[in-house]
Design an enzyme around this catalytic site. Sequence first.
Site, PDB file in Angstrom:
ATOM      1  N   ASP A  31       0.866  -1.188   0.000  1.00 20.68           N
ATOM      2  CA  ASP A  31       0.000   0.000   0.000  1.00 20.68           C
ATOM      3  C   ASP A  31       0.899   1.234   0.000  1.00 20.68           C
ATOM      4  O   ASP A  31       1.937   1.239   0.653  1.00 20.68           O
ATOM      5  CB  ASP A  31      -0.898  -0.004   1.258  1.00 20.68           C
ATOM      6  N   TYR A 145     -12.452   7.240 -12.330  1.00 25.38           N
ATOM      7  CA  TYR A 145     -12.549   5.954 -11.624  1.00 25.38           C
ATOM      8  C   TYR A 145     -13.184   4.905 -12.537  1.00 25.38           C
ATOM      9  O   TYR A 145     -12.657   3.807 -12.705  1.00 25.38           O
ATOM     10  CB  TYR A 145     -13.386   6.150 -10.363  1.00 25.38           C
TER      11      TYR A 145
END
Length: 315
Positions: A31, A145
């Site tokens: 991450d 997105y």
Amino acid sequence: MRSVVTGGAGFLGSHLCDRLLSEKHEVVCIDNLITGDTANIAHLIGNPKFSFIQHDVTNYIYIDGSVDFIFHFASPASPIDYLKLPIQTLKVGSLGTHKALGLAKAKKARFFIASTSEVYGDPLVHPQEESYWGNVNPVGPRGVYDEAKRFSEAMTMAYHRYHGIDTRIVRIFNTYGERMRLNDGRAIPAFMSQAIRNEDLTVFGDGSQTRSVCYVSDLIDGIYKLMISAYDMPMNIGNPEEVTILELAKEILRLTGSRSKIIFQDLPEDDPKVRQPDITKAREILGWMPIITREEGLARTYKYFLKKMQNQQPG
Ligand code: UDP
């Protein structure tokens, strides 16, 4: 079994890490922490089967040793996040998917992409079944997105067809539960934090738009079952119980016993008017369906937010 989870410190990624560890996998969590949070994986630090790498997966991903499964979950995922981070959103869906697929090819691992109901855009077919191609505005604010995820599905299928990579595609519908950020802007955390602070609940538009919200443990169970199945075409995972946003706000007021009122604000551009998964495929192929009712799921989530907000404001 050894799994890599990109976005593993995020809301869904961290719950997935938990589930994989409980299934005896070794888990490598990656991450870059732009929307993820180490607090979500703090309980896993020190577990010998878990490791964390802080890395932006739009750059080359290096992992030592063998890998059996790669879950590409990294992406800003709430509308205010991807409005704030449009380029990163496009990059992680395109370049990040490419890097994660490259890793799957090198390791001969099964690849699992977290796609979204947003591939259906503002849908003209209701409920949405996987065969629907969608109604997306590529140049609207949500396009960063939606198109990144549509690209990631196309790239996944290209690696599947051209390189013979074993792939899975899940289309995730609205999900809620513990570890959502209070300020991620989505309806449930927004309404809950407003209710707890006795502030007005901000319903966008007239609140007649619908969503179908799935509690996180149900969603993760569907994802796990899809991963171990043989099905390699896109599959919807979500809770088909549809609710208007106004009704959801009222349910949260009842649950919290808050004195807050509901106020109406402008509907964001391209906000989908309806959304409900057709989960026939998941039922028939995986034998999966959600089991946590909205009442139960919202009560659990409320407990989490209440505790989190009390910790933020000691005394
Ligand atoms: N919404 C709202 N008030 C808020 C946040 C969201 O009325 O404070 C609405 C939003 O316009 C949308 C729905 O709730 O119609 C769900 O929004 P969310 O951001 O949770 O997810 P989306 O499904 O739009 O990605």
